[in-house]
Write a protein that holds these residues in place. Structure first.
Motif, PDB file in Angstrom:
ATOM      1  N   VAL A 126      55.431  -4.598  30.368  1.00  0.00           N
ATOM      2  CA  VAL A 126      56.720  -3.552  31.116  1.00  0.00           C
ATOM      3  C   VAL A 126      55.903  -1.814  30.425  1.00  0.00           C
TER       4      VAL A 126
ATOM      5  N   ASP B  90      63.228   1.041  29.765  1.00  0.00           N
ATOM      6  CA  ASP B  90      63.942   0.687  31.047  1.00  0.00           C
ATOM      7  C   ASP B  90      63.991  -0.138  31.204  1.00  0.00           C
ATOM      8  N   ALA B  91      62.186  -1.103  31.600  1.00  0.00           N
ATOM      9  CA  ALA B  91      62.141  -1.692  32.548  1.00  0.00           C
ATOM     10  C   ALA B  91      61.693  -3.244  31.616  1.00  0.00           C
ATOM     11  N   ALA B  92      62.200  -4.232  32.966  1.00  0.00           N
ATOM     12  CA  ALA B  92      61.611  -6.169  32.470  1.00  0.00           C
ATOM     13  C   ALA B  92      60.448  -6.275  32.606  1.00  0.00           C
ATOM     14  N   ALA B  93      60.478  -7.513  31.209  1.00  0.00           N
ATOM     15  CA  ALA B  93      58.812  -7.568  31.346  1.00  0.00           C
ATOM     16  C   ALA B  93      58.510  -8.359  32.569  1.00  0.00           C
ATOM     17  N   VAL B  94      56.800  -8.084  33.421  1.00  0.00           N
ATOM     18  CA  VAL B  94      56.348  -8.672  34.635  1.00  0.00           C
ATOM     19  C   VAL B  94      55.150  -9.381  34.357  1.00  0.00           C
TER      20      VAL B  94
ATOM     21  N   VAL C  82      61.533  -6.915  39.656  1.00  0.00           N
ATOM     22  CA  VAL C  82      62.201  -6.299  38.533  1.00  0.00           C
ATOM     23  C   VAL C  82      62.731  -5.009  38.506  1.00  0.00           C
ATOM     24  N   GLY C  83      64.237  -5.322  37.811  1.00  0.00           N
ATOM     25  CA  GLY C  83      64.847  -4.399  37.563  1.00  0.00           C
ATOM     26  C   GLY C  83      64.632  -2.930  36.627  1.00  0.00           C
TER      27      GLY C  83
END
Length: 202
Positions: free
Chosen positions: A10, A14-18, A200-201
């Motif tokens: 992360v 505010d980012a999604a996990a990758v 990734v959003g």
């Protein structure tokens, strides 16, 4: 050479996990809006700390290591060339903390300059180069230090992905399978030959 692995990474609040693996010699794209893609690229290269998750190069966890110890090279959007240095000195800047044998690195640098068609520009400063040339100089600076992985924050426009796949094909060090290349981009269509490893959003 080694696989680059992002494990539940992360990059920002505010980012999604990758989660993704990029094997040695392979190129993969992470598709994200520019702020998110840049955040992932900076975290992987060690310029920022993640909110959560891990970065591995082969079996080495590098999440807490400073950039020089990661063996991950970074091409930032725009190249971030040093304006007061010539192309030759910008490229050499990438070797300052190299750990390989000097003769090997010097020979590889000459090969990279030739393969990226930069020899005529070596005495010039960045403001005299085209956008595409500046991108190739930044790419050369990154790969001459013989990294195990390469992260590219791909710009849009002429310096973007039009020739990236071709250029990367010229940059495999001798007697190796090549580096793992992660391209962070907002435009997946600019890299038709590169598989999308994650989206990734924000």
């Amino acid at each position: 050479m080694a696989t680059l692995r992002l494990c539940a990474l992360v990059a920002g609040p505010d980012a999604a996990a990758v989660d993704l693996d990029v094997p040695a010699g392979a190129t993969a794209a992470l598709v994200a809006a520019p702020p998110v893609g840049t955040a992932v690229a900076r975290v992987v290269s060690g310029l920022a700390a993640p909110v959560a998750g891990r970065v591995l190069v082969g079996d080495r966890e590098v999440t807490a290591l400073p950039p020089p110890q990661r063996r991950i090279a970074y091409v930032p959007a725009g190249g971030a060339l040093l304006p007061h240095l010539t192309v030759r000195r910008n490229i050499a800047y990438g070797q300052r903390r190299r750990e390989r044998v000097r003769e090997v690195a010097d020979a590889w640098t000459a090969t990279v300059v030739d393969r990226l068609e930069l020899a005529p520009t070596l005495g010039l400063r960045p403001h005299l180069l085209s956008e595409a040339q500046r991108f190739r100089v930044a790419l050369a600076r990154a790969v001459v230090c013989l990294p195990e992985a390469l992260v590219i924050d791909l710009p849009t426009g002429p310096a973007g992905g039009g020739r990236l796949t071709e250029l990367l094909g010229r940059l495999t060090p001798p007697d190796t399978p090549g580096v793992a290349v992660l391209v962070c981009t907002a435009e997946p269509g600019a890299l038709p030959d590169v598989p999308v490893a994650a989206e990734v959003g924000g």
